[in-house]
Design an enzyme around this catalytic site. Structure first.
Site, PDB file in Angstrom:
ATOM      1  N   HIS A 115     -54.518   1.240  35.675  1.00 43.56           N
ATOM      2  CA  HIS A 115     -55.293   0.635  34.584  1.00 43.56           C
ATOM      3  C   HIS A 115     -54.996  -0.849  34.440  1.00 43.56           C
ATOM      4  CE1 HIS A 115     -56.178   4.753  33.271  1.00 43.56           C
ATOM      5  NE2 HIS A 115     -57.129   4.229  32.504  1.00 43.56           N
ATOM      6  N   LYS A 119     -53.535  -2.009  28.478  1.00 43.87           N
ATOM      7  CA  LYS A 119     -53.567  -0.631  27.969  1.00 43.87           C
ATOM      8  C   LYS A 119     -52.292  -0.322  27.187  1.00 43.87           C
ATOM      9  CE  LYS A 119     -54.522   4.110  29.352  1.00 43.87           C
ATOM     10  NZ  LYS A 119     -55.262   4.294  28.101  1.00 43.87           N
TER      11      LYS A 119
END
Ligand SMILES: NC(=O)C1=CN([C@@H]2O[C@H](COP(=O)(O)OP(=O)(O)OC[C@H]3O[C@@H](n4cnc5c(N)ncnc54)[C@H](OP(=O)(O)O)[C@@H]3O)[C@@H](O)[C@H]2O)C=CC1
Ligand SMILES: O=C(O)C1=N[C@H](C(=O)O)C[C@H](O)C1
Length: 229
Positions: A115, A119
């Protein structure tokens, strides 16, 4: 999500709220869409359910304990429903389903999620859910423990274990949201990979949830329950 709701002819955007805005602004809404932060989502859910607003939740960080708490709130407020989906992308939902189907046929299954570095949580909600689905499928099929001779390791080198499945989280500038489910057996491997190329991929799933949550009783976990899979 706000733009998508505004563009939909059958939906009305009543109250776009950001951090610091009074949650009472949601009074009178039928449905609330929550993409906020794992630290605040439970408070938001408690308020919505107590006030008769059906939540559609993309925010992650849900474990079995949190889901049980939400079920308790729903039981105390009959007629209110909730949808919590770790991933609203159709390809992501299919990736999870295919991993669930394949997991029983392999000795080993591990998950790598990758990611963007902003995040908040690790592992991702998608990886956590995939691991749970894989573990459940293997339990049902009576599949044995995964081979792993590691006896000496640097802390964290084997990732986190979710329901016995190793999950590795990568945070890398330039990425959006990606996941690989690696499966290995005798002399062959299978990798199922999902890539989010644009956050617009989440929109159709969220709109489906918004349209369906009022008629879907209780707590629904996962968009797959609203799809004809
Ligand atoms: N299920 C799915 O398909 C998807 C799930 N997600 C999940 O959604 C969550 C949000 O992710 P993402 O959009 O990337 O995060 P962002 O940080 O980009 O956006 C979250 C937004 O929520 C705001 N916010 C924080 N607290 C509150 C609050 N109490 N009330 C209202 N707004 C609040 C933040 O404000 P501020 O910036 O001021 O802090 C920010 O604008 C994460 O858990 C992520 O994993 C993300 C994409 C898809
Ligand atoms: O934070 C994100 O970006 C995403 N969060 C969800 C998750 O934790 O699985 C869904 C998707 O991976 C994007």
């Amino acid at each position: 999500m706000c733009k998508a709701v505004e563009a939909a002819g059958d939906l009305e955007l009543v109250a776009p709220l950001d951090k610091g805005d009074p949650i009472e602004g949601l009074t009178g809404c039928d449905v609330v869409v929550d993409f906020t932060h794992p630290d605040v989502v439970m408070g938001n859910l408690e308020w919505c359910i107590a006030h008769g607003v059906h939540p559609v939740v993309g925010t992650t960080g849900f474990d079995a304990g949190r889901l049980a708490t939400v079920r308790g709130w729903l039981d105390a407020n009959p007629g209110v429903n909730a949808l919590i989906a770790p991933n609203f992308g159709i390809a992501a939902v299919l990736m999870m389903r295919f991993a669930q189907q394949a997991a029983r046929y392999f000795d080993s299954v591990e998950i790598i999620e990758l990611h963007h570095p902003n995040k908040a949580d690790a592992p991702s909600g998608t990886a956590r859910r995939t691991a749970e689905l894989v573990a459940e499928a293997r339990r049902k099929a009576g599949t044995g423990p995964m081979p792993d001779a590691t006896s000496a390791e640097l802390d964290g080198a084997r990732g986190a274990e979710v329901d016995g499945v190793h999950v590795h989280a990568v945070r890398l500038a330039g990425l959006i949201a990606h996941q690989e489910v690696l499966m290995g057996g005798d002399g062959e491997t299978l990798t199922i990979r999902h890539d989010t190329m644009n956050r617009s991929s989440f929109t159709p799933g969220v709109l489906l949830g918004v349209r369906r949550v009022r008629e879907t009783p209780g707590l629904t976990v996962g968009l797959e329950h609203l799809l004809d899979l």
